[in-house]
Design a protein around this motif. Structure first.
Motif, PDB file in Angstrom:
ATOM      1  N   THR A 177       8.189   9.521   0.514  1.00 10.66           N
ATOM      2  CA  THR A 177       7.747  10.836   0.033  1.00 10.66           C
ATOM      3  C   THR A 177       8.834  11.507  -0.795  1.00 10.66           C
ATOM      4  O   THR A 177       8.548  12.177  -1.790  1.00 10.66           O
ATOM      5  N   ASN A 188       3.238  15.841   5.582  1.00  9.71           N
ATOM      6  CA  ASN A 188       3.405  14.848   4.519  1.00  9.71           C
ATOM      7  C   ASN A 188       2.310  14.908   3.466  1.00  9.71           C
ATOM      8  O   ASN A 188       2.576  14.848   2.260  1.00  9.71           O
ATOM      9  N   TRP A 189       1.057  15.035   3.911  1.00  9.48           N
ATOM     10  CA  TRP A 189      -0.046  15.008   2.965  1.00  9.48           C
ATOM     11  C   TRP A 189       0.016  16.203   2.008  1.00  9.48           C
ATOM     12  O   TRP A 189      -0.345  16.085   0.826  1.00  9.48           O
ATOM     13  N   LYS A 216       0.183  15.841  -2.091  1.00  9.97           N
ATOM     14  CA  LYS A 216      -0.775  16.494  -2.989  1.00  9.97           C
ATOM     15  C   LYS A 216      -0.096  17.277  -4.098  1.00  9.97           C
ATOM     16  O   LYS A 216      -0.697  17.576  -5.122  1.00  9.97           O
ATOM     17  N   THR A 254       1.026   9.666  -7.549  1.00  6.07           N
ATOM     18  CA  THR A 254       1.319   8.983  -6.294  1.00  6.07           C
ATOM     19  C   THR A 254       1.672   7.528  -6.546  1.00  6.07           C
ATOM     20  O   THR A 254       1.302   6.953  -7.567  1.00  6.07           O
ATOM     21  N   ASN A 298       0.658   5.120  -0.078  1.00  8.68           N
ATOM     22  CA  ASN A 298      -0.658   4.967   0.548  1.00  8.68           C
ATOM     23  C   ASN A 298      -0.702   3.759   1.462  1.00  8.68           C
ATOM     24  O   ASN A 298      -1.279   3.809   2.559  1.00  8.68           O
ATOM     25  N   SER A 335      -5.943  18.356   7.093  1.00  7.54           N
ATOM     26  CA  SER A 335      -5.039  17.966   6.014  1.00  7.54           C
ATOM     27  C   SER A 335      -5.761  17.178   4.932  1.00  7.54           C
ATOM     28  O   SER A 335      -5.520  17.376   3.736  1.00  7.54           O
ATOM     29  N   ARG A 336      -6.642  16.276   5.349  1.00  2.00           N
ATOM     30  CA  ARG A 336      -7.286  15.384   4.389  1.00  2.00           C
ATOM     31  C   ARG A 336      -8.535  15.995   3.767  1.00  2.00           C
ATOM     32  O   ARG A 336      -8.805  15.807   2.581  1.00  2.00           O
TER      33      ARG A 336
END
Length: 315
Positions: free
Chosen positions: A161, A178-179, A183, A188, A193, A256-257
């Motif tokens: 990251t 982290n997510w 973003k 990325t 991933n 988060s997602r």
């Protein structure tokens, strides 16, 4: 803060709805954190001081409590400070550190719960082999791995990251995860991933192992009255704690997602802090209230402390 790839400070926009009730939120948060520290330290000291509790199951519980103190230390001090601040910002390095602490806290929790499930499986399904299987040396190795593996996994995640170039500085949450950082990245990398999916699959394997263990435990417990008694006394608290942790993790991952901007910020904040609020409070209370050995010992210690206090007052 400019929209560049050299972001030094990040803003936490989840506090936008807390401005009107800072003092109330500060008081409740401070009370919550004090409660977390008191109940977990009490449980740790009770297990350490009582020789009768120096058994694998209680050693694992002690590790859970130590991990809770570690994980909440990565959230509450900064959160309490931000509540009273007019501007909620965090350095990029501080954000990565918070990601590391909170993520390792969550994964260590799941690892120790998996060890506890294995311990109960051996105790109930293979009682004659329990002392040979759960030897002191093996317990030490398992506990060491339950901490070392999550720490190594999160070192990889945070390292990957940290290589991302950011094109934004606004984290739509009360703390760093982290997510949220990913973003903000300009682009990325496939490695992020891939490593993330491998780690998620690895800890999903932990959860499946726990489920498999308890399915076997339930089948074995139903065969005898003694098995039912053991299951009720020692496994029900673990199941409650597992439900507590997994539901909090699910809240956090889903938010988060897939969290939608249409959901009120206060609701999103509540979902986000589940992982650092509910398990740290409820898990030690569940063990302290349901496991009779711990409950009786804690009551005895409280009575001894009360008697000593009364004697000092008389003196």
């Amino acid at each position: 803060m400019s929209n560049t790839s050299n972001v030094v400070l990040l803003s936490l926009s989840g506090f936008s709805t807390t401005a009107n009730y800072k003092i109330t939120l500060f008081s409740l948060t401070l009370l919550c954190y004090c409660l977390i520290v008191v109940v977990n330290v009490s449980l740790i000291l009770t297990i350490i001081l009582d020789q009768n509790l120096h058994e694998p199951m209680y050693v694992f519980i002690c590790n859970l409590c130590v991990n809770i103190l570690y994980g909440t230390a990565g959230f509450y001090p900064k959160f309490i400070f931000d509540i009273l601040s007019d501007i909620q910002i965090i350095s990029y390095e501080g954000c990565l550190l918070q990601v590391f602490v909170i993520y390792t806290y969550a994964t260590i929790d799941l690892s120790v719960l998996a060890l506890m499930a294995y311990d109960r499986y051996v105790a109930i399904c293979r009682p004659l082999q329990y002392h040979s299987v759960m030897s002191v040396r093996r317990i030490a190795v398992l506990i060491g791995l339950s901490w070392l593996v999550p720490l190594c996994c999160e070192v990889m995640v945070v390292t990957l990251t940290s290589t991302l170039k950011l094109c934004g500085s606004k984290i739509d949450k009360l703390y760093c995860e982290n997510w949220s950082i990913v973003k903000l990245a300009c682009s990325t990398m496939p490695a992020n991933n891939i490593v993330g999916l491998i780690i998620i699959a690895f800890y999903c394997g932990h959860f499946l192992f726990i489920l498999w263990s308890y399915v076997r435990l339930i089948r074995s417990a139903l065969k005898s009255r003694e098995g039912k008694r053991k299951f009720t006394q020692t496994c029900v608290p673990h199941l409650l704690c597992l439900l507590n942790v997994t539901s909090a993790l699910l809240f956090d991952v889903m938010y988060s997602r897939y969290g939608s901007a249409s959901v009120p910020q206060s609701v999103r904040n509540f979902m986000a802090i589940q992982i650092v609020m509910m398990p740290p409070i409820l898990n030690p209370l569940i063990y302290g209230l349901i496991l009779s050995k711990i409950r009786h010992r804690m009551v005895a210690l409280c009575m001894m402390a009360d008697e000593r206090f009364k004697l000092r007052l008389k003196a």
